[in-house]
Design a protein around this motif. Structure first.
Motif, PDB file in Angstrom:
ATOM      1  N   ALA A  68       1.065  27.324   4.701  1.00 16.89           N
ATOM      2  CA  ALA A  68       0.330  26.657   3.632  1.00 16.89           C
ATOM      3  C   ALA A  68       1.053  26.817   2.300  1.00 16.89           C
ATOM      4  O   ALA A  68       1.051  25.898   1.467  1.00 16.89           O
ATOM      5  CB  ALA A  68      -1.083  27.229   3.524  1.00 16.89           C
ATOM      6  N   PHE A  70       4.191  26.835   1.879  1.00 16.17           N
ATOM      7  CA  PHE A  70       5.250  25.808   1.837  1.00 16.17           C
ATOM      8  C   PHE A  70       4.668  24.477   1.376  1.00 16.17           C
ATOM      9  O   PHE A  70       5.211  23.801   0.509  1.00 16.17           O
ATOM     10  CB  PHE A  70       5.899  25.644   3.208  1.00 16.17           C
ATOM     11  N   LEU A  71       3.522  24.111   1.951  1.00 17.25           N
ATOM     12  CA  LEU A  71       2.896  22.835   1.576  1.00 17.25           C
ATOM     13  C   LEU A  71       2.554  22.825   0.088  1.00 17.25           C
ATOM     14  O   LEU A  71       2.786  21.843  -0.612  1.00 17.25           O
ATOM     15  CB  LEU A  71       1.638  22.596   2.405  1.00 17.25           C
ATOM     16  N   LEU A  72       2.024  23.964  -0.387  1.00 19.44           N
ATOM     17  CA  LEU A  72       1.650  24.032  -1.796  1.00 19.44           C
ATOM     18  C   LEU A  72       2.885  23.973  -2.688  1.00 19.44           C
ATOM     19  O   LEU A  72       2.884  23.282  -3.706  1.00 19.44           O
ATOM     20  CB  LEU A  72       0.872  25.325  -2.051  1.00 19.44           C
ATOM     21  N   SER A  74       5.537  22.477  -2.112  1.00 21.14           N
ATOM     22  CA  SER A  74       6.118  21.138  -2.097  1.00 21.14           C
ATOM     23  C   SER A  74       5.450  20.211  -3.114  1.00 21.14           C
ATOM     24  O   SER A  74       5.963  19.141  -3.401  1.00 21.14           O
ATOM     25  CB  SER A  74       6.045  20.542  -0.695  1.00 21.14           C
ATOM     26  N   LYS A 342      19.720  20.828   7.366  1.00 19.98           N
ATOM     27  CA  LYS A 342      20.802  19.942   6.915  1.00 19.98           C
ATOM     28  C   LYS A 342      20.633  18.554   7.539  1.00 19.98           C
ATOM     29  O   LYS A 342      20.769  17.539   6.875  1.00 19.98           O
ATOM     30  CB  LYS A 342      22.117  20.586   7.331  1.00 19.98           C
ATOM     31  N   ALA A 345      17.657  16.700   6.097  1.00 23.14           N
ATOM     32  CA  ALA A 345      17.908  16.215   4.739  1.00 23.14           C
ATOM     33  C   ALA A 345      19.001  15.154   4.726  1.00 23.14           C
ATOM     34  O   ALA A 345      19.328  14.641   3.664  1.00 23.14           O
ATOM     35  CB  ALA A 345      18.299  17.376   3.841  1.00 23.14           C
ATOM     36  N   ASP A 346      19.569  14.849   5.877  1.00 22.67           N
ATOM     37  CA  ASP A 346      20.659  13.880   5.980  1.00 22.67           C
ATOM     38  C   ASP A 346      21.754  14.236   4.979  1.00 22.67           C
ATOM     39  O   ASP A 346      22.188  13.409   4.181  1.00 22.67           O
ATOM     40  CB  ASP A 346      20.133  12.463   5.743  1.00 22.67           C
ATOM     41  N   ARG A 437      14.708  14.743  -4.200  1.00 20.99           N
ATOM     42  CA  ARG A 437      13.639  15.728  -3.999  1.00 20.99           C
ATOM     43  C   ARG A 437      13.032  15.615  -2.607  1.00 20.99           C
ATOM     44  O   ARG A 437      12.522  16.589  -2.069  1.00 20.99           O
ATOM     45  CB  ARG A 437      12.571  15.549  -5.077  1.00 20.99           C
ATOM     46  N   VAL A 438      13.096  14.407  -2.043  1.00 23.65           N
ATOM     47  CA  VAL A 438      12.599  14.241  -0.677  1.00 23.65           C
ATOM     48  C   VAL A 438      13.509  15.016   0.294  1.00 23.65           C
ATOM     49  O   VAL A 438      13.047  15.702   1.206  1.00 23.65           O
ATOM     50  CB  VAL A 438      12.535  12.744  -0.304  1.00 23.65           C
ATOM     51  N   GLN A 439      14.822  14.922   0.035  1.00 25.13           N
ATOM     52  CA  GLN A 439      15.801  15.685   0.815  1.00 25.13           C
ATOM     53  C   GLN A 439      15.488  17.180   0.729  1.00 25.13           C
ATOM     54  O   GLN A 439      15.499  17.890   1.737  1.00 25.13           O
ATOM     55  CB  GLN A 439      17.186  15.497   0.191  1.00 25.13           C
ATOM     56  N   ILE A 441      12.723  18.734   0.121  1.00 27.07           N
ATOM     57  CA  ILE A 441      11.527  19.138   0.865  1.00 27.07           C
ATOM     58  C   ILE A 441      11.795  19.114   2.371  1.00 27.07           C
ATOM     59  O   ILE A 441      11.449  20.046   3.087  1.00 27.07           O
ATOM     60  CB  ILE A 441      10.331  18.231   0.494  1.00 27.07           C
ATOM     61  N   ARG A 442      12.480  18.059   2.825  1.00 27.14           N
ATOM     62  CA  ARG A 442      12.750  17.950   4.266  1.00 27.14           C
ATOM     63  C   ARG A 442      13.635  19.085   4.754  1.00 27.14           C
ATOM     64  O   ARG A 442      13.516  19.526   5.894  1.00 27.14           O
ATOM     65  CB  ARG A 442      13.427  16.621   4.567  1.00 27.14           C
ATOM     66  N   TYR A 445      11.741  22.241   6.312  1.00 25.91           N
ATOM     67  CA  TYR A 445      10.846  22.266   7.480  1.00 25.91           C
ATOM     68  C   TYR A 445      11.212  23.386   8.458  1.00 25.91           C
ATOM     69  O   TYR A 445      10.388  24.221   8.819  1.00 25.91           O
ATOM     70  CB  TYR A 445      10.890  20.925   8.230  1.00 25.91           C
TER      71      TYR A 445
ATOM     72  N   ASN B  10      23.006   9.982  11.450  1.00 26.16           N
ATOM     73  CA  ASN B  10      22.171   9.029  10.756  1.00 26.16           C
ATOM     74  C   ASN B  10      23.017   8.017   9.986  1.00 26.16           C
ATOM     75  O   ASN B  10      23.772   8.359   9.103  1.00 26.16           O
ATOM     76  CB  ASN B  10      21.263   9.779   9.783  1.00 26.16           C
ATOM     77  N   ALA B  31      25.549  10.957   2.307  1.00 27.48           N
ATOM     78  CA  ALA B  31      25.334  10.052   3.432  1.00 27.48           C
ATOM     79  C   ALA B  31      24.694   8.746   2.994  1.00 27.48           C
ATOM     80  O   ALA B  31      24.802   7.736   3.673  1.00 27.48           O
ATOM     81  CB  ALA B  31      24.474  10.742   4.485  1.00 27.48           C
ATOM     82  N   ARG B  32      23.976   8.776   1.869  1.00 30.82           N
ATOM     83  CA  ARG B  32      23.279   7.564   1.430  1.00 30.82           C
ATOM     84  C   ARG B  32      23.623   7.243  -0.014  1.00 30.82           C
ATOM     85  O   ARG B  32      23.837   8.150  -0.824  1.00 30.82           O
ATOM     86  CB  ARG B  32      21.763   7.768   1.533  1.00 30.82           C
ATOM     87  N   TYR B  35      21.350   8.827  -2.635  1.00 26.14           N
ATOM     88  CA  TYR B  35      21.588  10.235  -2.950  1.00 26.14           C
ATOM     89  C   TYR B  35      22.669  10.363  -4.009  1.00 26.14           C
ATOM     90  O   TYR B  35      22.579  11.186  -4.916  1.00 26.14           O
ATOM     91  CB  TYR B  35      22.004  11.022  -1.699  1.00 26.14           C
ATOM     92  N   GLU B  63      12.310   7.327  -4.552  1.00 26.96           N
ATOM     93  CA  GLU B  63      12.048   8.747  -4.322  1.00 26.96           C
ATOM     94  C   GLU B  63      10.603   9.077  -4.666  1.00 26.96           C
ATOM     95  O   GLU B  63       9.914   9.786  -3.910  1.00 26.96           O
ATOM     96  CB  GLU B  63      13.015   9.558  -5.197  1.00 26.96           C
ATOM     97  N   LEU B  67       7.793  10.532  -2.301  1.00 30.09           N
ATOM     98  CA  LEU B  67       7.132  11.795  -2.639  1.00 30.09           C
ATOM     99  C   LEU B  67       5.625  11.649  -2.618  1.00 30.09           C
ATOM    100  O   LEU B  67       4.912  12.539  -2.135  1.00 30.09           O
ATOM    101  CB  LEU B  67       7.563  12.253  -4.033  1.00 30.09           C
ATOM    102  N   PHE B  70       4.521  11.737   0.811  1.00 33.64           N
ATOM    103  CA  PHE B  70       4.606  13.090   1.346  1.00 33.64           C
ATOM    104  C   PHE B  70       3.444  13.948   0.841  1.00 33.64           C
ATOM    105  O   PHE B  70       2.846  14.714   1.595  1.00 33.64           O
ATOM    106  CB  PHE B  70       5.937  13.747   0.961  1.00 33.64           C
ATOM    107  N   ALA B  74       0.883  16.137   2.913  1.00 29.18           N
ATOM    108  CA  ALA B  74       0.802  17.579   2.710  1.00 29.18           C
ATOM    109  C   ALA B  74      -0.624  17.999   2.391  1.00 29.18           C
ATOM    110  O   ALA B  74      -1.113  19.022   2.880  1.00 29.18           O
ATOM    111  CB  ALA B  74       1.740  18.006   1.579  1.00 29.18           C
ATOM    112  N   LEU B  78      -2.896  20.528   4.450  1.00 28.91           N
ATOM    113  CA  LEU B  78      -3.527  21.696   3.828  1.00 28.91           C
ATOM    114  C   LEU B  78      -5.004  21.767   4.148  1.00 28.91           C
ATOM    115  O   LEU B  78      -5.535  22.828   4.479  1.00 28.91           O
ATOM    116  CB  LEU B  78      -3.360  21.623   2.311  1.00 28.91           C
ATOM    117  N   THR B  81      -5.397  22.822   7.652  1.00 30.50           N
ATOM    118  CA  THR B  81      -5.088  24.243   7.815  1.00 30.50           C
ATOM    119  C   THR B  81      -6.243  25.093   7.302  1.00 30.50           C
ATOM    120  O   THR B  81      -6.718  26.002   7.976  1.00 30.50           O
ATOM    121  CB  THR B  81      -3.809  24.602   7.027  1.00 30.50           C
TER     122      THR B  81
END
Lengths: 472, 96
Positions: A68, A70-72, A74, A342, A345-346, A437-439, A441-442, A445, B10, B31-32, B35, B63, B67, B70, B74, B78, B81
């Motif tokens: 939890a 981690f979720l918070l 993020s 890695k 996150a690509d 930022r998406v990278q 967070i990913r 995991y 990818n 890669a992208r 990025y 992004e 987000l 996401f 999340a 939560l 959980t």
């Protein structure tokens, strides 16, 4: 690459919302901690009420709290805020020169005291471990107490280290240690040292302890004389490296001869002090040996080894085997997490680089677990240590502090605090490493999954009564 | 920063000749394209020219959208959980 360009300076998230997010993180984490801590005291004390919580529930809740968090974490995606939290530092002036000299002398005097009361325990009539200065200073004062100061206050070992003081006045051959050796010798030596601590009666036998300290002294001073003090204590000596690593967690640090204060643990988002695979392996080894030390004294371990010993496997073989297998498992799991992070996150960074950047976060876990493991031990035996220090050659009968039954919950809380700190630090490191930022967070995991598993392992150990290490 | 480019599985890149996108300042490959655009804006002090700024802003918007999605997931996780554990504790206490 840690600087900030103009578009980031106008954060989209308003300050009050940031604070609110942080407050929510802390609030929920606290609520979950309290739940677990109470659970434990309930099952330990028993007399409070007829509420006994099964162990699996305690483990699951601990893992859930880390997941939890981690979720918070993020939800906190503002780079400038993260940087402000982690980079706040202030200078406190230079350490006073006389203090350094006193520290050096104190370290050497301590070493001499340990050697004398250890090696000559028989003629001096100091064979009882709880009345022997060497045993109490090494295990209670140094291994438990001093280690705690290195991550709770700051790493003072470079000053106190008696071997460094001795080696620095001796001539040195200054042989170079090949670059490809890295710091692997310290990984091997750390595992060997902990194996020795666990299997030999060195914790109870003052004379043996004195001999081990003497052997270590000869080995270290000789090594430092051959390779030079800097190389030896920064790349080979496992003890110095453990304290240096723990020192990264601490609020106080020394930079260019000046003492600086920072928020505890926040420097762990920075990994420039680690170079290469061997340094990462050392951090993982430190985490593993702290766990191993506790694990071999649990009923779970007895349950594992009993059938093996009955089947004829020699017990002295099982201990080093478990030590190495456990290390390989821990290291493998961590590398797998880095690799998977890695991929998620690509990223085109190497797995080594990703592993290096997140390795310091493991130190928060190791420190939290160390407190859980040693605080009670240190407190209960500190009166005996004070007795022996006050009169080394004829110590008073040892006193033992009896800790209240709720004290077990303190250990569980520290394990969780360490893990939550690690999650936060890895979160910040990810934001510094990845442009998206998406990278970021990913990438977390798999690491979070490993940390959740690790929390449950630690809680499994801390929530069990410590027993005599079996079959030795 | 190690500049080693590893081949990735990818290939979600819009450009046909999909090679990795390399930073002109530090040589770090990505890669992208998005990025790289974010990297110019976030990690370097050099002012962005009009083209890079536009690319940065587009990448930034995408992004933000990702987000937001996401965060919703999340939040859901939560809630599950928290209440999951609440129920679990209640049931365990009831049975014991």
């Amino acid at each position: 690459m840690d600087r900030l360009a103009s578009p980031e300076r106008a954060p989209r998230v308003l300050p009050p919302r940031r604070l609110l997010a942080l407050a929510v993180v802390l609030g929920v984490a606290c609520a979950l901690f309290v739940g677990t801590a109470l659970a434990h005291s309930g099952s330990l004390g028993g007399s409070r009420q007829d509420l006994s919580v099964p162990q699996w529930l305690v483990l699951m809740t601990g893992g859930g709290a880390v997941g939890a968090s981690f979720l918070l974490a993020s939800f906190v995606t503002d780079r400038s805020f993260l940087r402000a939290v982690h980079d706040s530092e202030r200078g406190l002036g230079s350490p006073v020169r006389p203090l350094v000299v006193i520290g050096r002398i104190g370290g050497v005097v301590g070493l001499v005291g340990v050697l004398v009361t250890g090696l000559f325990a028989d003629p001096l009539g100091l064979t009882q471990p709880l009345r022997n200065l060497a045993v109490l200073v090494v295990w209670v004062g140094w291994w438990a107490g001093f280690s705690m100061t290195t991550y709770l206050v700051g790493d003072t070992w470079p000053v106190l280290n008696p071997w460094r003081t001795v080696a620095s006045v001796l001539p040195s051959l200054d042989r170079s240690l090949p670059e490809r050796v890295g710091s692997w010798p310290s990984v091997g030596l750390l595992l060997a040292l902990v194996w020795l601590e666990v299997v030999s009666p060195v914790a109870d036998d003052p004379t043996l302890l004195g001999a081990v300290v003497l052997a270590y002294t000869v080995f270290t001073v000789a090594g430092a004389a051959v390779f030079g003090t800097e190389t030896w204590f920064s790349r080979v000596d496992p003890v110095s490296r453990v304290f240096a690593a723990y020192g990264r967690v601490a609020p106080l640090t020394v930079e260019d001869g000046r003492v600086r204060a920072r928020v505890p643990g926040m420097a762990l988002s920075e990994a420039s002090w680690l170079s290469g695979r061997s340094d990462v392996a050392f951090v993982v080894a430190l985490l593993w040996v702290t766990t191993y030390d506790g694990f071999v004294a649990t009923p779970t371990w007895r349950g594992v080894v009993t059938p093996l010993v009955e089947a004829g496997v020699p017990a002295p073989l099982l201990y080093p085997l478990a030590l190495v297998v456990g290390f390989v498992l821990f290291y493998g799991a961590y590398r797998l997490a880095a690799r998977s992070g890695k991929r998620a996150a690509d990223s085109l960074l190497t797995t080594d680089e990703v592993a290096r950047r997140f390795a310091p976060s493991l130190l928060a876990i190791a420190a939290g677990y160390h407190v859980a493991h040693y605080l009670g031990y240190f407190l209960s035996l500190s009166p005996a240590l004070l007795g022996a220090l006050s009169n080394p050659f004829s110590p008073p009968p040892p006193l033992e502090l009896v800790l209240p039954s709720w004290f077990g919950g303190v250990g569980l809380t520290f394990v969780l605090v360490g893990h939550v700190l690690a999650i936060w630090v890895a979160h910040t490191a990810a934001f510094e490493l990845f442009p998206s930022r998406v990278q970021a967070i990913r990438s977390q995991y798999a690491l979070t999954a490993v940390m959740v598993l690790y929390t449950m392992t630690s809680l499994l150990i801390v929530s069990q009564p410590a027993i005599e290490v079996p079959y030795l | 920063m190690s500049g080693s480019a590893e081949p990735t599985a990818n290939d979600a890149v819009a450009v046909p000749e999909a090679g990795p996108f390399v930073c002109a300042h530090c040589g770090r490959p990505f890669a992208r394209e998005a990025y790289l655009a974010l990297h110019y804006g976030v990690d370097h002090d050099e002012p962005l020219d009009a083209e890079r700024r536009a690319a940065f802003e587009t990448a930034r918007e995408e992004e933000e959208a990702a987000l937001r999605q996401f965060r919703l997931k999340a939040l859901l996780a939560l809630v599950f959980t928290y209440f999951g554990f609440l129920m679990l504790w209640a049931v365990v206490n009831l049975l014991l």
